[in-house]
Scaffold this active site. Structure first.
Site, PDB file in Angstrom:
ATOM      1  N   GLY A 180       0.759  -1.228   0.000  1.00  0.00           N
ATOM      2  CA  GLY A 180       0.000   0.000   0.000  1.00  0.00           C
ATOM      3  C   GLY A 180       0.796   1.288   0.000  1.00  0.00           C
TER       4      GLY A 180
ATOM      5  N   GLU B  75       4.164  -6.432   1.593  1.00  0.00           N
ATOM      6  CA  GLU B  75       3.765  -6.785   0.224  1.00  0.00           C
ATOM      7  C   GLU B  75       3.625  -5.571  -0.688  1.00  0.00           C
ATOM      8  OE1 GLU B  75       0.956 -10.606   1.153  1.00  0.00           O
ATOM      9  OE2 GLU B  75       0.038  -8.642   1.356  1.00  0.00           O
TER      10      GLU B  75
ATOM     11  N   ARG C  67       2.516  -1.671  -6.045  1.00  0.00           N
ATOM     12  CA  ARG C  67       2.568  -0.417  -6.783  1.00  0.00           C
ATOM     13  C   ARG C  67       3.938   0.269  -6.697  1.00  0.00           C
ATOM     14  NH1 ARG C  67      -2.005   2.660  -7.631  1.00  0.00           N
ATOM     15  NH2 ARG C  67      -3.030   1.521  -5.972  1.00  0.00           N
TER      16      ARG C  67
ATOM     17  N   TYR D  61     -11.645   4.949 -11.142  1.00  0.00           N
ATOM     18  CA  TYR D  61     -11.669   5.866 -10.010  1.00  0.00           C
ATOM     19  C   TYR D  61     -10.992   7.205 -10.275  1.00  0.00           C
ATOM     20  CZ  TYR D  61      -8.073   2.234  -9.145  1.00  0.00           C
ATOM     21  OH  TYR D  61      -7.107   1.280  -9.283  1.00  0.00           O
TER      22      TYR D  61
ATOM     23  N   CYS E 272     -15.354   3.286 -27.327  1.00  0.00           N
ATOM     24  CA  CYS E 272     -16.696   3.836 -27.427  1.00  0.00           C
ATOM     25  C   CYS E 272     -17.324   3.925 -26.051  1.00  0.00           C
ATOM     26  CB  CYS E 272     -17.532   2.969 -28.340  1.00  0.00           C
ATOM     27  SG  CYS E 272     -16.939   3.099 -30.017  1.00  0.00           S
ATOM     28  N   GLU E 273     -16.898   4.915 -25.315  1.00  0.00           N
ATOM     29  CA  GLU E 273     -17.299   5.057 -23.916  1.00  0.00           C
ATOM     30  C   GLU E 273     -16.870   6.467 -23.519  1.00  0.00           C
ATOM     31  OE1 GLU E 273     -19.080   3.298 -20.921  1.00  0.00           O
ATOM     32  OE2 GLU E 273     -18.216   1.815 -22.255  1.00  0.00           O
TER      33      GLU E 273
ATOM     34  N   TYR F 226      -0.840  -1.695 -12.159  1.00  0.00           N
ATOM     35  CA  TYR F 226      -2.297  -1.696 -12.383  1.00  0.00           C
ATOM     36  C   TYR F 226      -2.689  -1.057 -13.721  1.00  0.00           C
ATOM     37  CZ  TYR F 226      -1.901  -2.809  -7.457  1.00  0.00           C
ATOM     38  OH  TYR F 226      -1.517  -3.385  -6.272  1.00  0.00           O
TER      39      TYR F 226
HETATM   40  C1  LIG Z   1      -3.085  -5.124  -3.613  1.00  0.00           C
HETATM   41  C2  LIG Z   1      -2.455  -5.778  -2.498  1.00  0.00           C
HETATM   42  C3  LIG Z   1      -1.122  -5.509  -2.188  1.00  0.00           C
HETATM   43  C4  LIG Z   1      -0.297  -4.480  -2.914  1.00  0.00           C
HETATM   44  O1  LIG Z   1      -0.752  -3.204  -2.729  1.00  0.00           O
HETATM   45  P1  LIG Z   1       0.062  -1.971  -3.353  1.00  0.00           P
HETATM   46  O2  LIG Z   1      -0.781  -0.818  -3.071  1.00  0.00           O
HETATM   47  O3  LIG Z   1       0.201  -2.250  -4.797  1.00  0.00           O
HETATM   48  O4  LIG Z   1       1.384  -1.930  -2.668  1.00  0.00           O
HETATM   49  C5  LIG Z   1      -0.553  -6.211  -1.174  1.00  0.00           C
HETATM   50  N1  LIG Z   1      -1.243  -7.141  -0.476  1.00  0.00           N
HETATM   51  C6  LIG Z   1      -2.531  -7.422  -0.748  1.00  0.00           C
HETATM   52  C7  LIG Z   1      -3.239  -8.453   0.024  1.00  0.00           C
HETATM   53  C8  LIG Z   1      -3.183  -6.742  -1.752  1.00  0.00           C
HETATM   54  O5  LIG Z   1      -4.461  -7.015  -2.011  1.00  0.00           O
END
Ligand SMILES: *Cc1c(COP(=O)(O)O)cnc(C)c1O
Length: 442
Positions: free
Chosen positions: A249, A294, A297, A338, A365-366, A394
């Site tokens: 995140g 994890e 992004r 979004y 077409c949107e 993404y």
């Molecule tokens: C999407 C996701 C991530 C990665 O999130 P980022 O914002 O890309 O760093 C990590 N763990 C889980 C479970 C996710 O769903």
């Protein structure tokens, strides 16, 4: 230019990505084209890895959240950088395994894993499955019993931390399809349930509080809540969790208004979280957990640029000017999803000062098919090469064949040289799985 060494303007006034001239890439590979800088990706992997090595005695593992950008080459790069991955579907798992990714470093997520996906995960001996429903725990246990194996699991918990980001990409509020709530006792009940299973080895907990987060404090708060919960489980049930996965995140730069982080800032980010984990583990009297993070992004996002060719330009007097490109929501649906913000520039005139604000539209077409709204550009002309920055995460992974547009290819740039890591789709590819029933063929 913002993105460290990835982007430059060269002597010809062209945008350079990882040492490769964007206009030459567009010429050679065509547009639309996704361009990824390998060095950037590797630098980010090692920045995170180093934080765990230096501040946490290596007692953890970085997992690349491969949903951000998945193809065989990226799994190779990540494996070479010595980190693990998380996958959220059979398709991602398949791709990772086909690329030779070590199964023990694969973590399998998903709020609704299909029976076939669970079987595939167990049979390929993935290191860990992150369970997200009671039914899944039961299903997984009997599946493992039939095979005579014991599967390591984590429980996905919703710590109820509200990260300050776009609400559509928050996942840890009380109303979420993900995780078991700490607040209402569900996470505890699920812990007891999982501990009763003979073929599952509950190793700890996972949470993921959202995406594109810039507040370090929200990760600290999540860590605090998770460790407090782990301590409660130790006291109440004698269960001392070994592993804590704090999810991903970390935010990246897309446009003015986003923080601009260097690679070392991300190291610092993780070091702050580590400090909090250590401090709270001491405070709550539990051992320091094996720590997983994890990031998705932040590893690939700023490594990527999408190149387009400018086509139709349409000015609606007094309203706005649309600059249409040869891509759109089929290569990047994030605006449509979004209203994601991006920065664009003209790659063949990168040194020129912007002089007007336009909306870059796609060719689908949107009406919602916008690539980026309200971007400042020099006066664009048909044939210019338009670069949209920070598209490494993404974008390709969310691409579709809407309007039967081929998904653009991906090239990886290394020392100024580019080669395909995903080849272009042909029209033939697009009809590959189409079938005309016999009665329609008459
Ligand atoms: C999407 C996701 C991530 C990665 O999130 P980022 O914002 O890309 O760093 C990590 N763990 C889980 C479970 C996710 O769903």
């Amino acid at each position: 230019m913002n993105q460290r060494d990835t982007l430059k303007i060269n002597a010809a006034g062209h945008l350079e990505i990882g040492g490769a001239d964007a206009t030459e890439l567009a010429e050679k590979f065509g547009t639309p084209l996704y361009v990824m800088d390998e060095k950037y990706i590797r630098d980010m992997c090692s920045a995170y890895r180093r934080a765990i090595e230096e501040d946490y005695a290596g007692n953890g593992l970085v997992l690349y959240a491969s949903k951000a950008f998945a193809c065989m080459a990226i799994y190779k790069i990540v494996a070479a950088e010595g980190i693990g991955v998380d996958v959220v579907s059979g398709g991602e798992l398949y791709t990772a395994l086909k690329a030779g990714f070590p199964a023990e470093k694969i973590y399998m997520h998903g709020n609704n894993k299909l029976p076939s996906e669970l079987e595939m995960a167990v049979d390929s001996r993935v290191g860990c499955i992150v369970v997200d429903s009671l039914a899944e725990i039961d299903k997984l246990d009997s599946l493992c019993e039939r095979r005579g194996v014991i599967q390591r699991i984590l429980i996905r918990v919703n710590p109820g931390v509200e990260a300050h980001t776009h609400h559509f990409i928050q996942t840890a509020k009380t109303d979420s399809k993900f995780g078991f709530s700490l607040a209402d006792g569900t996470a505890e009940a699920v812990t007891v349930h999982a501990l009763s299973k003979k073929h599952l080895r509950l190793d700890g907990y996972h949470c993921h509080i959202g995406s594109q987060i810039f507040e370090k404090e929200s990760f600290g708060l999540a860590a605090d809540k998770m460790l407090a919960f782990m301590s409660e489980m130790k006291t109440a049930h004698g269960f001392e969790a070994r592993t804590l996965n704090l999810g991903g995140g970390y935010g990246i730069w897309y446009s003015d208004g986003d923080a601009r982080y260097s690679v070392s800032d991300y190291t610092g980010y993780l070091k702050t979280v580590i400090a909090e984990v250590k401090c709270k583990a001491r405070e709550y009297g539990i051992r320091e957990p094996f720590l997983l993070v994890e990031p998705g992004r932040s590893i690939v996002g700023e490594a990527g640029v999408t190149l387009y060719t400018v086509g139709t330009i349409k000015e609606i007097p007094g309203v706005k000017k649309y600059v249409a490109v040869d891509g759109g929501m089929f290569d990047n649906p994030r605006y449509a999803l979004y209203q994601a913000k991006y920065t664009a520039l003209l790659a063949n005139r990168a040194a020129e000062k912007p002089c007007e604000v336009v909306t870059v539209a796609g060719k689908c077409c949107e009406s919602g098919d916008i690539v980026c709204a309200n971007v400042s550009l020099p006066k664009a002309e048909t044939g210019d090469i338009l670069a949209v920055l920070s598209t490494g995460a993404y974008n390709y992974s969310m691409a579709s064949n809407y309007n039967r547009n081929p998904v653009p290819p991906v090239v990886l740039v290394r020392d100024g040289k580019a080669e395909y890591i995903v080849k272009p789709q042909s029209y033939e590819d697009i009809i590959r799985n189409d079938v005309i029933p016999a009665y329609l063929q008459k």
